[in-house]
Design a protein around this motif. Structure first.
Motif, PDB file in Angstrom:
ATOM      1  N   GLU A 116       0.895 -16.061  23.798  1.00 33.52           N
ATOM      2  CA  GLU A 116       1.794 -17.114  24.278  1.00 33.52           C
ATOM      3  C   GLU A 116       1.798 -17.186  25.799  1.00 33.52           C
ATOM      4  OE1 GLU A 116       5.585 -16.230  22.653  1.00 33.52           O
ATOM      5  OE2 GLU A 116       5.066 -16.835  20.609  1.00 33.52           O
ATOM      6  N   TYR A 121      -4.285 -18.287  23.803  1.00 33.73           N
ATOM      7  CA  TYR A 121      -4.691 -17.851  22.465  1.00 33.73           C
ATOM      8  C   TYR A 121      -6.178 -17.554  22.405  1.00 33.73           C
ATOM      9  CZ  TYR A 121      -0.064 -19.181  20.916  1.00 33.73           C
ATOM     10  OH  TYR A 121       1.291 -19.249  20.765  1.00 33.73           O
ATOM     11  N   MET A 162       0.260 -24.154  14.887  1.00 38.37           N
ATOM     12  CA  MET A 162       0.326 -25.053  16.040  1.00 38.37           C
ATOM     13  C   MET A 162      -0.633 -26.235  15.898  1.00 38.37           C
ATOM     14  SD  MET A 162       0.462 -22.123  18.992  1.00 38.37           S
ATOM     15  CE  MET A 162       0.756 -23.280  20.311  1.00 38.37           C
ATOM     16  N   LYS A 166      -4.530 -27.015  23.547  1.00 39.77           N
ATOM     17  CA  LYS A 166      -3.699 -27.255  24.727  1.00 39.77           C
ATOM     18  C   LYS A 166      -2.262 -26.823  24.456  1.00 39.77           C
ATOM     19  CE  LYS A 166      -7.121 -29.228  26.944  1.00 39.77           C
ATOM     20  NZ  LYS A 166      -7.766 -28.536  28.071  1.00 39.77           N
ATOM     21  N   THR A 167      -1.840 -25.790  25.119  1.00 40.33           N
ATOM     22  CA  THR A 167      -0.457 -25.311  24.985  1.00 40.33           C
ATOM     23  C   THR A 167       0.073 -24.939  26.359  1.00 40.33           C
ATOM     24  OG1 THR A 167      -1.202 -23.032  24.619  1.00 40.33           O
ATOM     25  CG2 THR A 167      -0.840 -24.393  22.667  1.00 40.33           C
ATOM     26  N   ASP A 168       1.381 -24.969  26.476  1.00 44.07           N
ATOM     27  CA  ASP A 168       2.035 -24.526  27.704  1.00 44.07           C
ATOM     28  C   ASP A 168       2.308 -23.034  27.594  1.00 44.07           C
ATOM     29  OD1 ASP A 168       2.066 -27.098  28.782  1.00 44.07           O
ATOM     30  OD2 ASP A 168       3.942 -27.583  27.727  1.00 44.07           O
ATOM     31  N   HIS A 169       1.773 -22.269  28.519  1.00 41.08           N
ATOM     32  CA  HIS A 169       1.998 -20.829  28.492  1.00 41.08           C
ATOM     33  C   HIS A 169       3.454 -20.530  28.833  1.00 41.08           C
ATOM     34  CE1 HIS A 169      -2.551 -20.091  29.392  1.00 41.08           C
ATOM     35  NE2 HIS A 169      -2.321 -20.653  28.223  1.00 41.08           N
TER      36      HIS A 169
END
Length: 295
Positions: free
Chosen positions: A67, A71, A122, A185-188
């Motif tokens: 997170e 990942y 996700m 694409k995720t926000d850390h």
């Protein structure tokens, strides 16, 4: 990430579960030959225990690291740890080297088992998620069942070291495929890592595993068992309070208010406890008693 890249990534994630599941049971048929060559029958149980222990303890920690740092990066790192551990175990010249390499494999397996399921959650909506997760669980379950058969064939046709060497090209291939194709694409998260919860949980679980391990010794060291029990108890208490204070707990305590969650965990504990005993000790007992290997 286009559809082709997505399919390649999913296949790699599914293969990671197959490899980790296979490794948990394939070693059973290699154990007698390993023990005969390395003269390590007294430490045999640690070959199995250290892998499962570090896989279980590291899984929630890897999720939190993913997170924060990504990942893809954590999956590739875990896969490479698993691969390096496989190389070390295949080249082992004594039991200490086997156990250290096995521990490294367990750390990597914590990623390979856990992270794909988080990624599926996700990537997909509920209906598609159920299908992908169902396929992955089926592949993992099949691999654990097939492990002793595959291991027996490898040991018979080649050598016990190839049980581990075979992981190396597959692990490198998986890491390459995910690194090249996966791009979620995720926000850390910027939340602080729950170091207190991670450390207290790890120490508590390791202490109680050592306690159970030493209860099977021919000579029981009661003072040491008592110390391990106290250490485990205190750190489980510490884990409880650490999770209550944590901004982003590694294991949310609300989970334990769910009766279904608790019942399923008890069922899995009993199921995999018996399965681990059956797949890891029965082949060694059978081969030793039947005279196929001298221990």
């Amino acid at each position: 990430m286009n559809k082709i890249q997505e399919k390649r990534s999913i296949r790699a994630f599914m293969l990671s579960n197959v490899m980790a599941g296979l490794e948990g049971s394939i070693v059973a048929t290699a154990l007698p030959a390993m023990m005969a060559e390395l003269h390590g029958i007294k430490l045999m149980s640690w070959v199995v225990t250290i892998y499962m222990l570090l896989m279980a303890v590291s899984s929630p920690i890897w999720t939190k690291l993913a997170e924060r740092f990504g990942y893809k990066q954590m999956f590739v790192l875990g896969t490479l740890l698993f691969t390096i551990g496989s190389l070390g175990e295949g080249l082992a010249i004594n039991m200490l080297m086997v156990i250290v390499a096995r521990a490294l494999m367990g750390l990597g397996a914590g990623v390979m088992i856990q992270l794909p399921f988080v990624i599926y959650g996700m990537m997909y909506q509920a209906d598609e998620r159920r299908r992908v997760i169902g396929n992955t669980v089926a592949a993992y379950s099949f691999s654990t069942i097939a492990g002793p058969i595959v291991g027996g064939l490898i040991v018979t046709l080649l050598d016990w070291r190839w049980v581990f060497f075979i992981n190396i090209p597959i692990g490198i291939y998986m890491a390459f495929i995910v690194w090249k194709n996966f791009d979620l694409k995720t926000d850390h998260t910027k939340k602080s890592i729950d170091f207190a919860g991670s450390a207290s949980l790890s120490i508590a679980v390791i202490a109680i595993m050592l306690l159970f391990q030493m209860m099977g010794n021919a000579v029981i060291n009661l003072p040491l068992l008592l110390i391990l029990f106290v250490v485990s108890f205190l750190f489980f208490i510490g884990f409880y309070f650490a999770e209550k204070r944590a901004v982003d707990p590694i294991v949310p305590l609300e989970l334990f208010k769910n009766p279904s969650f608790i019942a399923k965990n008890i069922m899995f504990f009993m199921q995999y406890g018996f399965f681990g005993f059956y797949t890891n000790y029965l082949p060694t007992w059978g081969q030793g008693v039947m005279g196929a290997q001298r221990l």
